[in-house]
Write a protein that holds these residues in place. Sequence first.
Motif, mmCIF file in Angstrom:
data_model
loop_
_atom_site.group_PDB
_atom_site.id
_atom_site.type_symbol
_atom_site.label_atom_id
_atom_site.label_comp_id
_atom_site.label_asym_id
_atom_site.label_seq_id
_atom_site.Cartn_x
_atom_site.Cartn_y
_atom_site.Cartn_z
ATOM 1 N N VAL A 50 0.875 -1.160 0.201
ATOM 2 C CA VAL A 50 -0.132 0.451 -0.110
ATOM 3 C C VAL A 50 0.638 1.377 -0.292
ATOM 4 C CG1 VAL A 50 -1.676 1.509 1.506
ATOM 5 C CG2 VAL A 50 -2.283 -1.361 1.204
ATOM 6 N N LEU A 51 2.038 1.366 0.692
ATOM 7 C CA LEU A 51 3.090 2.174 -0.029
ATOM 8 C C LEU A 51 3.191 2.846 -1.258
ATOM 9 C CD1 LEU A 51 5.971 1.404 2.695
ATOM 10 C CD2 LEU A 51 3.730 2.804 3.665
ATOM 11 N N THR A 52 3.097 1.973 -2.433
ATOM 12 C CA THR A 52 3.194 2.402 -3.189
ATOM 13 C C THR A 52 2.001 2.973 -3.881
ATOM 14 O OG1 THR A 52 4.548 0.027 -4.362
ATOM 15 C CG2 THR A 52 4.043 1.110 -5.673
ATOM 16 N N LEU A 53 0.846 2.750 -3.509
ATOM 17 C CA LEU A 53 -0.524 3.074 -3.531
ATOM 18 C C LEU A 53 -0.776 4.816 -2.473
ATOM 19 C CD1 LEU A 53 -3.649 3.875 -4.455
ATOM 20 C CD2 LEU A 53 -3.709 2.223 -2.357
ATOM 21 N N PHE A 54 0.134 5.062 -2.118
ATOM 22 C CA PHE A 54 0.197 5.935 -1.300
ATOM 23 C C PHE A 54 1.004 7.157 -1.542
ATOM 24 C CE2 PHE A 54 2.605 8.638 2.000
ATOM 25 C CZ PHE A 54 0.996 9.377 2.561
ATOM 26 N N ALA A 55 2.487 6.661 -2.167
ATOM 27 C CA ALA A 55 3.248 7.642 -3.388
ATOM 28 C C ALA A 55 2.711 7.786 -3.665
ATOM 29 C CB ALA A 55 4.379 6.772 -3.355
ATOM 30 N N ALA A 56 2.013 6.921 -4.867
ATOM 31 C CA ALA A 56 1.194 7.387 -6.264
ATOM 32 C C ALA A 56 0.173 8.776 -6.050
ATOM 33 C CB ALA A 56 0.356 6.546 -6.607
ATOM 34 N N LEU A 57 -0.924 8.617 -5.042
ATOM 35 C CA LEU A 57 -1.766 9.226 -4.581
ATOM 36 C C LEU A 57 -1.183 10.499 -4.946
ATOM 37 C CD1 LEU A 57 -4.532 7.288 -1.900
ATOM 38 C CD2 LEU A 57 -4.600 7.937 -4.374
ATOM 39 N N LYS A 58 0.602 10.476 -3.096
ATOM 40 C CA LYS A 58 0.729 11.493 -2.822
ATOM 41 C C LYS A 58 1.463 12.846 -4.075
ATOM 42 C CE LYS A 58 2.320 12.897 0.720
ATOM 43 N NZ LYS A 58 2.092 14.275 1.737
ATOM 44 N N ILE A 59 1.601 11.997 -5.399
ATOM 45 C CA ILE A 59 2.450 12.059 -6.444
ATOM 46 C C ILE A 59 0.953 13.014 -7.218
ATOM 47 C CG2 ILE A 59 3.150 11.945 -8.943
ATOM 48 C CD1 ILE A 59 5.316 10.431 -7.310
ATOM 49 N N ALA A 60 -0.735 12.077 -8.274
ATOM 50 C CA ALA A 60 -0.835 13.369 -7.817
ATOM 51 C C ALA A 60 -1.236 14.320 -7.653
ATOM 52 C CB ALA A 60 -2.078 11.894 -8.402
ATOM 53 N N THR A 61 -1.479 14.060 -6.604
ATOM 54 C CA THR A 61 -2.033 15.282 -5.485
ATOM 55 C C THR A 61 -1.045 16.610 -6.055
ATOM 56 O OG1 THR A 61 -1.212 14.421 -3.281
ATOM 57 C CG2 THR A 61 -3.640 14.092 -3.614
ATOM 58 N N ARG A 62 -0.518 16.059 -6.045
ATOM 59 C CA ARG A 62 0.730 17.025 -6.379
ATOM 60 C C ARG A 62 0.595 17.487 -7.877
ATOM 61 N NH1 ARG A 62 1.802 18.324 -1.626
ATOM 62 N NH2 ARG A 62 3.269 16.899 0.026
ATOM 63 N N ILE A 63 0.171 17.386 -8.478
ATOM 64 C CA ILE A 63 -0.259 17.674 -10.210
ATOM 65 C C ILE A 63 -0.751 19.367 -9.942
ATOM 66 C CG2 ILE A 63 -0.994 17.229 -12.858
ATOM 67 C CD1 ILE A 63 -0.323 14.107 -11.605
#
Length: 109
Positions: free
Chosen positions: A59-72
């Motif tokens: 889930v850490l991978t999912l969390f990282a993807a969510l963080k990147i997506a919200t930085r867009i």
Amino acid sequence: MNLSLIYISLIILSELGSILFFWFLAKYNKDKISLSSIMKGLLERAFICFSLLVGYPHVLTLFAALKIATRIKDESKISNDYYFIGNLVSVSLAILYTLLIEQHILLTG
């Protein structure tokens, strides 16, 4: 003293220390720290802790993807916050449902 109580106290003290640290950091950068940013940080750490406790380290991978997506960059920061928090809640509920099904339905069925 109960070991669980010591661990819970350590977690609470660590969270208070992190709030103080980020408050000093924001003051140094002449930014303002808001209650919503504190709550988002608590939610992030609770999500990660919950995921790791139930045995889902990926889930850490999912969390990282969510963080990147919200930085867009988007014209509305609110939409990014709702996107991030909504996804965390959704994934947390899915993990909870999986645990309930595994422990109470599959084992008793």
